[in-house]
Motif scaffolding. Structure first.
Motif, mmCIF file in Angstrom:
data_model
loop_
_atom_site.group_PDB
_atom_site.id
_atom_site.type_symbol
_atom_site.label_atom_id
_atom_site.label_comp_id
_atom_site.label_asym_id
_atom_site.label_seq_id
_atom_site.Cartn_x
_atom_site.Cartn_y
_atom_site.Cartn_z
ATOM 1 N N LYS A 153 0.854 -1.185 0.000
ATOM 2 C CA LYS A 153 0.000 0.000 0.000
ATOM 3 C C LYS A 153 0.896 1.244 0.000
ATOM 4 C CE LYS A 153 -3.638 -2.313 2.633
ATOM 5 N NZ LYS A 153 -4.366 -2.369 3.921
ATOM 6 N N PRO A 154 0.365 2.395 -0.381
ATOM 7 C CA PRO A 154 1.174 3.616 -0.301
ATOM 8 C C PRO A 154 1.749 3.791 1.107
ATOM 9 C CG PRO A 154 -0.845 4.036 -1.497
ATOM 10 C CD PRO A 154 -0.965 2.636 -0.947
ATOM 11 N N GLN A 155 3.014 4.089 1.190
ATOM 12 C CA GLN A 155 3.747 4.236 2.449
ATOM 13 C C GLN A 155 3.951 2.903 3.183
ATOM 14 O OE1 GLN A 155 5.180 7.304 3.336
ATOM 15 N NE2 GLN A 155 4.475 7.709 1.254
ATOM 16 N N GLY A 156 3.655 1.790 2.499
ATOM 17 C CA GLY A 156 3.860 0.479 3.099
ATOM 18 C C GLY A 156 5.324 0.250 3.449
ATOM 19 N N VAL A 157 5.556 -0.555 4.476
ATOM 20 C CA VAL A 157 6.896 -0.782 5.020
ATOM 21 C C VAL A 157 7.525 -2.019 4.384
ATOM 22 C CG1 VAL A 157 8.226 -1.160 7.134
ATOM 23 C CG2 VAL A 157 6.140 0.230 7.204
ATOM 24 N N ALA A 174 13.404 1.107 -7.699
ATOM 25 C CA ALA A 174 12.087 0.477 -7.574
ATOM 26 C C ALA A 174 11.063 1.400 -6.910
ATOM 27 C CB ALA A 174 12.200 -0.824 -6.781
ATOM 28 N N GLY A 175 11.511 2.579 -6.463
ATOM 29 C CA GLY A 175 10.585 3.551 -5.885
ATOM 30 C C GLY A 175 10.546 3.582 -4.371
ATOM 31 N N PHE A 176 11.489 2.917 -3.714
ATOM 32 C CA PHE A 176 11.516 2.897 -2.254
ATOM 33 C C PHE A 176 12.324 4.056 -1.695
ATOM 34 C CE2 PHE A 176 10.679 -1.618 -3.134
ATOM 35 C CZ PHE A 176 9.635 -1.851 -2.242
ATOM 36 N N THR A 177 11.934 4.478 -0.501
ATOM 37 C CA THR A 177 12.704 5.424 0.289
ATOM 38 C C THR A 177 13.274 4.662 1.475
ATOM 39 O OG1 THR A 177 11.287 7.272 -0.335
ATOM 40 C CG2 THR A 177 12.609 7.540 1.664
ATOM 41 N N ILE A 178 14.584 4.713 1.642
ATOM 42 C CA ILE A 178 15.237 3.988 2.735
ATOM 43 C C ILE A 178 15.115 4.782 4.029
ATOM 44 C CG2 ILE A 178 17.450 3.134 3.601
ATOM 45 C CD1 ILE A 178 18.207 2.549 0.669
ATOM 46 N N ASP A 179 14.669 4.092 5.077
ATOM 47 C CA ASP A 179 14.501 4.714 6.390
ATOM 48 C C ASP A 179 15.634 4.373 7.351
ATOM 49 O OD1 ASP A 179 11.923 5.913 5.791
ATOM 50 O OD2 ASP A 179 11.135 3.874 5.825
ATOM 51 N N GLY A 180 16.294 3.256 7.133
ATOM 52 C CA GLY A 180 17.385 2.867 8.021
ATOM 53 C C GLY A 180 18.119 1.651 7.503
#
Length: 194
Positions: free
Chosen positions: A126-130, A165-171
């Protein structure tokens, strides 16, 4: 992952696999994934015998587990996990999951398929999915002494593939741990979102 030799290696080593302890970094990252999802539905992709799935169930998450090794699926089901037999190519859903957990599973796919699998995972979230991704660090592709197929990546390659792939890395966490084959390997744990 649909490599018969890798599946056979896991089938013949279920009991031994269950004895492999998770490194502290992975325990911390697994909890962070559960906390980041909060509540909702997650996919444990390459779930093995379902240990992580069982953990997520205890955290109050709804879990769908997917693995290519029948013996792992049977073990997970016997322990209350909603486990299904399937490969990475069976991730065809669109915006279906609040989180996807791929702990040392995608490393069994050919390197050339890595971008395609990441794209499918991104679509399934989903949008903002982890998204949690655990991989061994290294270069090339080879089999270990148990005859399991492995693809290795550098941290830079992983970061670039996730961004593509469109991901934003958080950690990101890195460490060294002992696996089923008895070798000590460098690893990377990434928490990202769609």
């Amino acid at each position: 992952m649909s490599d018969p030799k890798t599946i056979n290696a896991y089938t013949n080593n279920v009991a031994e696999y269950l004895k492999v302890p998770l490194p502290p970094e992975q325990l911390t990252s697994r909890q962070e994934f559960a906390d980041a999802v909060g509540k909702g539905h997650v996919l444990d992709l390459g779930s093995g015998p379902g240990s992580d799935s069982a953990f997520f169930l205890r955290q109050g998450l709804s879990v769908h587990a997917l693995d290519a090794t029948p013996a792992f699926v049977d073990y997970a089901r016997a322990n209350g996990v909603d486990a299904h037999l399937g490969t990475f190519d069976d991730v065809t859903e669109v915006a279906a999951y609040d989180g996807i957990y791929a702990s040392f599973s995608l490393l069994h796919a050919p390197r050339k398929d890595f971008p395609r699998h990441l794209a499918a995972i991104h679509r399934a979230l989903k949008p903002q999915g982890v998204f949690f991704l655990g991989l061994k660090l290294g270069t090339g592709e080879h089999r270990d002494h148990l005859d399991r197929y492995y693809s290795y990546f550098s941290q830079t390659e992983i970061e670039e593939a996730l961004a593509d792939a469109g991901f934003t890395i958080d950690g990101i966490r890195t460490g060294i741990g002992e696996g089923l084959a008895g070798s000590y390997d460098g690893f990377i744990l990434v928490l990202a979102h769609a």
